[in-house]
Write a protein that holds these residues in place. Sequence first.
Motif, mmCIF file in Angstrom:
data_model
loop_
_atom_site.group_PDB
_atom_site.id
_atom_site.type_symbol
_atom_site.label_atom_id
_atom_site.label_comp_id
_atom_site.label_asym_id
_atom_site.label_seq_id
_atom_site.Cartn_x
_atom_site.Cartn_y
_atom_site.Cartn_z
ATOM 1 N N ARG A 37 85.823 -98.094 5.629
ATOM 2 C CA ARG A 37 85.342 -97.865 4.264
ATOM 3 C C ARG A 37 85.876 -96.581 3.651
ATOM 4 N N ARG A 38 86.144 -95.578 4.486
ATOM 5 C CA ARG A 38 86.415 -94.259 3.924
ATOM 6 C C ARG A 38 87.822 -93.741 4.181
ATOM 7 N N ASP A 39 88.452 -94.169 5.254
ATOM 8 C CA ASP A 39 89.774 -93.639 5.601
ATOM 9 C C ASP A 39 90.690 -94.798 5.970
ATOM 10 N N LEU A 40 91.289 -95.420 4.977
ATOM 11 C CA LEU A 40 92.108 -96.600 5.200
ATOM 12 C C LEU A 40 93.330 -96.345 6.080
ATOM 13 N N PRO A 41 94.098 -95.269 5.858
ATOM 14 C CA PRO A 41 95.286 -95.044 6.700
ATOM 15 C C PRO A 41 94.933 -94.912 8.186
ATOM 16 N N ASN A 42 93.904 -94.131 8.498
ATOM 17 C CA ASN A 42 93.515 -93.959 9.897
ATOM 18 C C ASN A 42 92.926 -95.252 10.467
ATOM 19 N N ALA A 43 92.205 -95.988 9.642
ATOM 20 C CA ALA A 43 91.633 -97.255 10.093
ATOM 21 C C ALA A 43 92.742 -98.241 10.439
ATOM 22 N N LYS A 44 93.797 -98.260 9.629
ATOM 23 C CA LYS A 44 94.931 -99.144 9.901
ATOM 24 C C LYS A 44 95.599 -98.766 11.217
ATOM 25 N N SER A 45 95.840 -97.499 11.423
ATOM 26 C CA SER A 45 96.458 -97.043 12.679
ATOM 27 C C SER A 45 95.578 -97.399 13.870
ATOM 28 N N PHE A 46 94.277 -97.308 13.666
ATOM 29 C CA PHE A 46 93.337 -97.572 14.756
ATOM 30 C C PHE A 46 93.326 -99.055 15.122
ATOM 31 N N THR A 47 93.315 -99.927 14.128
ATOM 32 C CA THR A 47 93.307 -101.363 14.426
ATOM 33 C C THR A 47 94.607 -101.791 15.097
ATOM 34 N N LYS A 48 95.719 -101.216 14.697
ATOM 35 C CA LYS A 48 97.001 -101.543 15.334
ATOM 36 C C LYS A 48 97.008 -101.061 16.778
ATOM 37 N N LEU A 49 96.377 -99.926 17.013
ATOM 38 C CA LEU A 49 96.292 -99.381 18.369
ATOM 39 C C LEU A 49 95.412 -100.263 19.251
ATOM 40 N N ILE A 50 94.329 -100.778 18.666
ATOM 41 C CA ILE A 50 93.453 -101.682 19.420
ATOM 42 C C ILE A 50 94.240 -102.887 19.904
ATOM 43 N N SER A 51 95.027 -103.467 19.014
ATOM 44 C CA SER A 51 95.834 -104.634 19.381
ATOM 45 C C SER A 51 96.856 -104.284 20.451
ATOM 46 N N ALA A 52 97.416 -103.098 20.348
ATOM 47 C CA ALA A 52 98.450 -102.678 21.303
ATOM 48 C C ALA A 52 97.886 -102.463 22.703
ATOM 49 N N THR A 53 96.597 -102.152 22.791
ATOM 50 C CA THR A 53 95.997 -101.916 24.108
ATOM 51 C C THR A 53 95.653 -103.219 24.830
ATOM 52 N N GLY A 54 95.828 -104.346 24.142
ATOM 53 C CA GLY A 54 95.582 -105.631 24.789
ATOM 54 C C GLY A 54 94.148 -106.115 24.701
ATOM 55 N N VAL A 55 93.331 -105.503 23.858
ATOM 56 C CA VAL A 55 91.952 -105.961 23.679
ATOM 57 C C VAL A 55 91.994 -107.376 23.101
ATOM 58 N N SER A 56 91.324 -108.305 23.757
ATOM 59 C CA SER A 56 91.407 -109.702 23.350
ATOM 60 C C SER A 56 90.334 -110.122 22.352
ATOM 61 N N SER A 57 89.329 -109.299 22.166
ATOM 62 C CA SER A 57 88.251 -109.655 21.243
ATOM 63 C C SER A 57 88.758 -109.638 19.799
ATOM 64 N N PRO A 58 88.289 -110.563 18.969
ATOM 65 C CA PRO A 58 88.712 -110.569 17.565
ATOM 66 C C PRO A 58 88.222 -109.323 16.834
ATOM 67 N N ILE A 59 88.979 -108.941 15.820
ATOM 68 C CA ILE A 59 88.678 -107.711 15.072
ATOM 69 C C ILE A 59 88.376 -108.060 13.622
ATOM 70 N N ILE A 60 87.257 -107.564 13.118
ATOM 71 C CA ILE A 60 86.911 -107.693 11.700
ATOM 72 C C ILE A 60 86.822 -106.291 11.115
ATOM 73 N N VAL A 61 87.522 -106.079 10.019
ATOM 74 C CA VAL A 61 87.498 -104.785 9.346
ATOM 75 C C VAL A 61 86.427 -104.802 8.258
ATOM 76 N N ILE A 62 85.654 -103.731 8.209
ATOM 77 C CA ILE A 62 84.640 -103.562 7.165
ATOM 78 C C ILE A 62 85.189 -102.587 6.128
ATOM 79 N N THR A 63 85.208 -102.994 4.873
ATOM 80 C CA THR A 63 85.750 -102.117 3.846
ATOM 81 C C THR A 63 84.973 -102.294 2.546
ATOM 82 N N THR A 64 85.321 -101.456 1.571
ATOM 83 C CA THR A 64 84.740 -101.575 0.236
ATOM 84 C C THR A 64 85.630 -102.492 -0.591
#
Length: 234
Positions: A52-79
Amino acid sequence: MARILLLTNTMGASAEVLPALALLQHQVKILPAEISVLVDVPEVDCLLVDARRDLPNAKSFTKLISATGVSSPIIVITTEGGLSAINADWNVDDVILDTAGPAEVEARIRIVVGNTAAQLLASNPNSQEIRSGDVVIDERTYTAKLKGRVLDLTFKEFELLKYLAQHPGRVFTRSQLLQEIWGYDYFGGTRTVDVHIRRLRSKLGPEFEAIIGTVRNVGYRFATSDDNSTADLS
């Protein structure tokens, strides 16, 4: 009821990030949206990432989650204003507004969890074993085990349990189950489903009968053992 991990730097109740989530009966764990958390991500059905508050860092974080091999689906919460910044580069499964109502939040969680389970099955077509909670179903031998105990099921009971376990959390009407298990040319009524559900619960035993939950005036759903206390067996 799904196991949800909410990753946010707004620590506290989930009501501060996604108010509707607090109105649903999911198990919600809240952790900071930090790299250190990704070292040992708990086993969950879905990840919610606060963007909701820091889109650039949130984007980097979600890409990092995928890169670590986490298999759970990801939903982003935003405004609403943040929607225009979210695209396929985020490597997420869905996006939801922080103002979304309980029905929408529930539907989106249910869909991404179901899609992930289906993709996992499709990616390993040689696997004929279905695992959901304490239940293990082997399609090759037509056997179902509950905590290692073999269940003495009829063919239709096995097919019914297998179908529900393949779609954990999803609610099916009696008519849908009748068509899927008995076929379109079956002339019996939907009470057939109720009878088989009752027999199936009896064989699961008092401790685990709530694995097959009733959604009043709708139908049935498969729940993990963590959901037993909230199932409506009426």
